[in-house]
Scaffold this active site. Structure first.
Site, PDB file in Angstrom:
ATOM      1  CG  MET A   1     -11.005   3.432   2.637  1.00  0.00           C
ATOM      2  SD  MET A   1      -9.453   3.343   3.521  1.00  0.00           S
ATOM      3  CE  MET A   1      -8.312   3.499   2.173  1.00  0.00           C
TER       4      MET A   1
ATOM      5  CG  HIS B   1      -9.221   0.329  -0.160  1.00  0.00           C
ATOM      6  ND1 HIS B   1      -8.594   0.132   1.057  1.00  0.00           N
ATOM      7  CD2 HIS B   1     -10.550   0.294   0.101  1.00  0.00           C
ATOM      8  CE1 HIS B   1      -9.508   0.004   2.007  1.00  0.00           C
ATOM      9  NE2 HIS B   1     -10.700   0.100   1.449  1.00  0.00           N
TER      10      HIS B   1
ATOM     11  CB  SER C   1      -0.890   0.015   1.248  1.00  0.00           C
ATOM     12  OG  SER C   1      -1.362   1.332   1.462  1.00  0.00           O
TER      13      SER C   1
ATOM     14  N   GLY D   1      -8.728   4.118   7.502  1.00  0.00           N
ATOM     15  CA  GLY D   1      -8.427   5.536   7.736  1.00  0.00           C
ATOM     16  C   GLY D   1      -6.967   5.857   7.934  1.00  0.00           C
ATOM     17  CG  PHE D   2      -5.396   6.945  10.502  1.00  0.00           C
ATOM     18  CD1 PHE D   2      -4.913   8.200  10.130  1.00  0.00           C
ATOM     19  CD2 PHE D   2      -6.626   6.857  11.133  1.00  0.00           C
ATOM     20  CE1 PHE D   2      -5.658   9.348  10.400  1.00  0.00           C
ATOM     21  CE2 PHE D   2      -7.373   7.995  11.403  1.00  0.00           C
ATOM     22  CZ  PHE D   2      -6.882   9.246  11.038  1.00  0.00           C
ATOM     23  N   GLY D   3      -2.710   4.149   8.156  1.00  0.00           N
ATOM     24  CA  GLY D   3      -1.754   3.044   8.168  1.00  0.00           C
ATOM     25  C   GLY D   3      -1.219   2.851   9.572  1.00  0.00           C
TER      26      GLY D   3
ATOM     27  CG  HIS E   1      -4.025  -1.631  -1.354  1.00  0.00           C
ATOM     28  ND1 HIS E   1      -5.177  -2.321  -1.665  1.00  0.00           N
ATOM     29  CD2 HIS E   1      -4.338  -0.838  -0.297  1.00  0.00           C
ATOM     30  CE1 HIS E   1      -6.143  -1.959  -0.834  1.00  0.00           C
ATOM     31  NE2 HIS E   1      -5.663  -1.050   0.008  1.00  0.00           N
TER      32      HIS E   1
ATOM     33  CG  MET F   1      -7.957   7.341   2.961  1.00  0.00           C
ATOM     34  SD  MET F   1      -7.021   7.463   4.491  1.00  0.00           S
ATOM     35  CE  MET F   1      -6.344   5.820   4.568  1.00  0.00           C
TER      36      MET F   1
ATOM     37  CG  ASP G   1      -6.125  -2.624   3.522  1.00  0.00           C
ATOM     38  OD1 ASP G   1      -5.022  -2.348   4.012  1.00  0.00           O
ATOM     39  OD2 ASP G   1      -6.811  -1.812   2.860  1.00  0.00           O
TER      40      ASP G   1
ATOM     41  CG  ASP H   1      -5.018   2.448   1.056  1.00  0.00           C
ATOM     42  OD1 ASP H   1      -6.016   1.697   0.989  1.00  0.00           O
ATOM     43  OD2 ASP H   1      -3.898   2.073   1.452  1.00  0.00           O
TER      44      ASP H   1
ATOM     45  CG  MET I   1     -11.468  -2.393   5.557  1.00  0.00           C
ATOM     46  SD  MET I   1      -9.903  -1.952   4.780  1.00  0.00           S
ATOM     47  CE  MET I   1      -8.962  -1.242   6.138  1.00  0.00           C
TER      48      MET I   1
END
Ligand code: DX5
Ligand code: ZN
Length: 224
Positions: free
Chosen positions: A68, A66, A8, A142-144, A33, A37, A175, A35, A137
């Protein structure tokens, strides 16, 4: 089983994004991947179309996007245009998940559906025969860098059982909080697409990819 490590880029060094994508490619990664957001569906904001469009010019990796994002139906066509090879939406975020699936198919991208830790597997079941991937999930999105939620393992097991029983060509992606300590749990539960953000981008990227690929092979080999 087709096992894939999906790094990611949320945890990448954005000063060196192109270079890091080349390292992924060189180390045999096939899927990256991505992300997205929106600050609404999840608390934070990451990046969007312009970033994907610009890395698409340099990279032929498979772009697993992905979303979000609240009401993702609004943006599916545009993410398709940006070069997404797969688009995953959250059932919790869609106004109409069937419509979202239809819109993703129309772009030519593969279809993923995602469920958050507190969303039961039952909510994804009606779509299983029309999608390519189900993303479970394993942290709150929302956060790594968060800790893997153990209760999610049972959801992966349940989905693996159903997908195998029905003989469906659907990949199971996990994930959130996947690292050397949780990889085995996720794979043994039945996941075959493994997202890792902080675990691969922190420190030596190439070495981390290599050791994760080795671990995946070892764990998968022990299950044969
Ligand atoms: C979290 C994102 C993840 C994130 C994972 O909301 O969907 O893809 O990058 O990061 P790690 O592997 O650090 O938990
Ligand atoms: Zn993600």
């Amino acid at each position: 089983m087709n096992y894939q490590l999906c790094p990611s880029i949320l945890s990448a060094d954005f000063n060196r994004l192109g270079e890091q994508l080349s390292i992924l490619k060189k180390e045999g990664v096939q899927i990256v991947h991505i992300d997205v957001m929106d600050g609404l569906f999840v608390p934070s904001i990451s990046f969007g179309m312009p970033v994907i469009r610009s890395i698409r010019k340099e990279s032929d990796l498979f772009f697993d996007v992905h979303l979000m994002v609240d009401n993702p139906e609004r943006y599916i066509e545009e993410f398709g245009d940006c070069g997404a090879d797969s688009i995953t939406v959250h059932t919790e975020a869609c106004r109409d998940t069937d419509e979202a699936i239809r819109l993703i198919r129309k772009t030519g991208a593969k279809v993923g559906i995602s469920i958050k830790p507190n969303t039961p597997v039952a909510e994804a079941l009606p779509y299983l025969d029309r999608i390519n991937m189900i993303l479970v999930m394993t942290v709150e999105p929302g956060f790594g860098g968060q800790k893997y939620i153990d209760a999610c393992t049972a959801k992966v097991q349940e989905l693996r059982r159903i997908i195998d029983e029905r003989n469906l060509p659907v990949d199971i992606q996990v994930d959130g909080g996947i690292n050397a300590g949780t990889l085995e749990t996720a794979i043994k539960a039945g996941a075959n697409f493994l997202v890792e953000g902080s675990a691969v981008f922190k420190g030596d990227l190439a070495a981390n990819i290599r050791s994760t690929h080795e671990a995946i092979q070892r764990i998968a080999g022990s299950m044969e």
